[in-house]
Design a protein around this motif. Structure first.
Motif, mmCIF file in Angstrom:
data_model
loop_
_atom_site.group_PDB
_atom_site.id
_atom_site.type_symbol
_atom_site.label_atom_id
_atom_site.label_comp_id
_atom_site.label_asym_id
_atom_site.label_seq_id
_atom_site.Cartn_x
_atom_site.Cartn_y
_atom_site.Cartn_z
ATOM 1 N N THR A 53 10.624 44.201 30.024
ATOM 2 C CA THR A 53 10.168 42.837 29.731
ATOM 3 C C THR A 53 9.620 42.171 30.982
ATOM 4 N N ASN A 69 18.232 32.915 28.475
ATOM 5 C CA ASN A 69 19.036 33.183 29.651
ATOM 6 C C ASN A 69 18.655 32.128 30.679
ATOM 7 N N ASP A 78 9.346 35.445 25.940
ATOM 8 C CA ASP A 78 10.236 36.564 26.292
ATOM 9 C C ASP A 78 11.317 36.605 25.200
ATOM 10 N N TYR A 127 16.375 39.077 23.880
ATOM 11 C CA TYR A 127 17.691 39.025 23.230
ATOM 12 C C TYR A 127 17.621 38.855 21.716
ATOM 13 N N SER A 164 11.689 44.308 25.286
ATOM 14 C CA SER A 164 12.024 45.652 25.761
ATOM 15 C C SER A 164 13.315 46.118 25.088
ATOM 16 N N SER A 201 15.881 46.893 27.009
ATOM 17 C CA SER A 201 16.836 46.868 28.129
ATOM 18 C C SER A 201 18.206 46.312 27.768
ATOM 19 N N LYS A 202 18.281 45.385 26.801
ATOM 20 C CA LYS A 202 19.583 44.798 26.465
ATOM 21 C C LYS A 202 20.232 45.486 25.273
ATOM 22 N N ARG A 255 13.449 51.656 31.448
ATOM 23 C CA ARG A 255 12.316 50.778 31.781
ATOM 24 C C ARG A 255 11.213 50.853 30.727
HETATM 25 C C1 LIG Z 1 15.504 36.729 29.749
HETATM 26 C C2 LIG Z 1 15.270 38.041 30.414
HETATM 27 N N1 LIG Z 1 14.032 38.541 30.476
HETATM 28 C C3 LIG Z 1 13.777 39.719 31.063
HETATM 29 C C4 LIG Z 1 14.783 40.451 31.656
HETATM 30 C C5 LIG Z 1 14.451 41.757 32.323
HETATM 31 O O1 LIG Z 1 14.139 42.670 31.328
HETATM 32 P P1 LIG Z 1 13.742 44.172 31.604
HETATM 33 O O2 LIG Z 1 14.923 44.829 32.229
HETATM 34 O O3 LIG Z 1 13.370 44.706 30.288
HETATM 35 O O4 LIG Z 1 12.565 44.125 32.542
HETATM 36 C C6 LIG Z 1 16.098 39.978 31.615
HETATM 37 C C7 LIG Z 1 17.200 40.722 32.254
HETATM 38 O O5 LIG Z 1 18.233 40.218 32.553
HETATM 39 C C8 LIG Z 1 16.348 38.748 30.970
HETATM 40 O O6 LIG Z 1 17.585 38.226 30.899
#
Ligand SMILES: Cc1ncc(COP(=O)(O)O)c(C=O)c1O
Length: 481
Positions: free
Chosen positions: A186, A261, A289, A292, A319, A321-322, A329
């Motif tokens: 992301t 976040n 973004d 979540y 992404s 990632s969470k 990545r």
């Molecule tokens: C709101 C937000 N956007 C993006 C990211 C980073 O995402 P990525 O690891 O997919 O680059 C995070 C990671 O903590 C996040 O909390």
């Protein structure tokens, strides 16, 4: 107890029962020490199977709300107190240059493996489907021996884009795979999107407090940040947004749309639509973004802002990632009318995202049991969030306020104005506990009295003790101030 159970989509019967009992505890109908109805009684009263009642009771145990006593049944363990919530923020109405040097120091300090990472927004590895992903990586490498090592060009792996397009329907978006560009997470999607719609020196409107990584991107791109008043439940004030749009001062707006976040905000559909329409009236692009969005605790998946985009002005970023793996990545962007620009930037900056991880994520999304995995993950995040909130009630001073997000895994703790969370951060680090001090989430250095906590880690005695220590440190600082 009445026994009509509603049928919210996406909740199993036992989760509905657990939620119903949790509400009874929250309302005080069931109090600490009260015995819950026996499993057999609930089975008869609510006409559900014994195993469903047992699952519901296990879930409430996971949430820390009830405890089993041998030979005796289940009892309410905690009063489920709800601390006060932080109010709408009130940042200075002024665009700021961004300096993230303090934030980077905080990020680097969590590299120490001895430190309990209660600040960084990271999930426990045990909650991620690592073994399945590793197996799929092996399969992918065997099936695509050459492809996985070849050069590629944006928009990236077709199989992944196909799966993402399919999943985006749940967020209310109808996009084709051709409209998606794959990225390195992301963060890169947000970075490329910002770069595509702004010029150095431009001002970008943001939530306050905001995601720290967004501030890093703004700094590197020489963009200024204009913080807008943001409510933990309702998000950015639409009145304030309209006022800055009328002045014509902002080149773009960038927000975390679902379970933001650090505030955990998730706007209603109605507000999301108003938000998107307001920006469209002024032809201002929105960088959304939605990292979540899949980890909601109630009802169905919240819509993306992109679902209300009629003009191609929303650049959607997300992404896995969470939900699956931060280390692979793998991310994506749906950049609307800026797609060609984003593809070109992606090419110039790093050509493409590695193919094997994209194929692995595509395989998991198509047949790895993603929905089942998400159900477990949501359950874990919700339980951990509840435990952490209860620990805040138990150990932190009564003046503490904390957010109550309905998804994601971060909590925002708000203490009296003169509290110094940077001093708390330094002191806690000595004891190998890291928190994220509030000022790193604001370009104006506001929120020195706040900090962010990560509820993405599986609850343990170690975390409980760390929360207790944090509570003692907070009390000491407040007593000496
Ligand atoms: C709101 C937000 N956007 C993006 C990211 C980073 O995402 P990525 O690891 O997919 O680059 C995070 C990671 O903590 C996040 O909390």
């Amino acid at each position: 107890m009445t026994h009509q159970l509603s049928q919210p989509a996406d909740k199993t019967l036992y989760e509905q029962i657990a939620d119903r009992i949790q509400r009874l505890i929250a309302e005080g109908t069931l109090q600490v020490g009260d015995r819950l109805p026996s499993v057999r009684k609930l089975h008869n009263q609510w006409s559900v199977s014994i195993s469903t009642v047992l699952e519901a009771y296990r879930l409430l145990e996971d949430r820390g709300l009830i405890a089993a006593r041998p030979q005796s049944g289940y009892y309410v363990r905690t009063a489920l107190r709800a601390p006060g919530e932080p109010p709408q923020s009130c940042p200075l109405p002024k665009a700021h240059h961004v300096d993230t040097s303090l934030g980077f120091r905080v990020i680097c300090s969590i590299r120490d493996s001895q430190t309990l990472r209660l600040g960084a927004a990271i999930p426990s590895m045990e909650l991620l489907p690592i073994a399945a992903l590793n197996r799929l990586t092996g399969q992918v490498l065997r099936q695509h021996q050459d492809l996985a090592h070849a050069y590629d060009v944006p928009p990236g792996c077709g199989a992944l884009r196909h799966e993402v397009a399919r999943r985006l329907m749940d967020a209310g978006c109808s996009v084709t795979p051709d409209e998606i560009v794959t990225t390195n997470g992301t963060f890169e999607s947000v970075f490329l999107s910002l770069r595509a719609v702004t010029q150095p020196g431009d001002t970008v409107a943001i939530e306050s407090p905001t995601y720290y990584g967004l501030l890093e991107a703004l700094e590197i791109l020489h963009l200024k940040a204009l913080e807008l008043p943001t409510h933990p439940r309702d998000g950015i004030s639409l009145t304030d947004l309209e006022a800055v749009l009328k002045k014509g001062e902002i080149a773009a707006c960038a927000i975390v749309s679902n379970f933001s976040n650090p505030l955990g905000t998730c706007m209603s559909d109605e507000r999301k639509q108003q938000f998107v329409e307001l920006l469209a009236q002024h032809e201002v692009p929105l960088i959304e973004d939605d990292i979540y969005g899949d980890v909601y605790f109630e009802g169905t998946r919240p819509k993306a802002m992109k679902a209300f985009d009629r003009d191609g002005l929303v650049l959607y970023c997300s992404s896995c990632s969470k939900t699956l793996s931060p280390g692979l990545r793998v991310g994506w962007a749906v950049a609307g009318r800026y797609q060609a620009k984003v593809e070109q930037l992606k090419w110039v900056i790093n050509q493409t995202t590695a193919i094997a991880p994209q194929l692995t994520v595509a395989a998991f999304l198509s047949n790895g049991g993603y929905d089942r995995h998400l159900r477990q993950l949501r359950r874990a995040y919700q339980s951990q969030m509840l435990r952490m909130t209860q620990a805040i009630c138990d150990y932190f001073p009564a003046e503490t306020r904390v957010t109550r997000p309905n998804g994601g895994h971060v909590l925002w703790v708000d203490l009296p104005q003169d509290f110094d969370s940077l001093a708390l951060y330094e002191q806690a680090l000595q004891q190998h506990i890291s928190i994220a001090p509030g000022s790193i989430f604001s370009p104006s250095g506001s929120y020195g009295n706040c900090f962010r906590l990560n509820a993405g880690l599986i609850w343990s005695d170690e975390i409980d003790q760390a929360m207790q220590k944090l509570g003692e440190m907070i009390r000491q600082q407040m007593a000496s101030g």
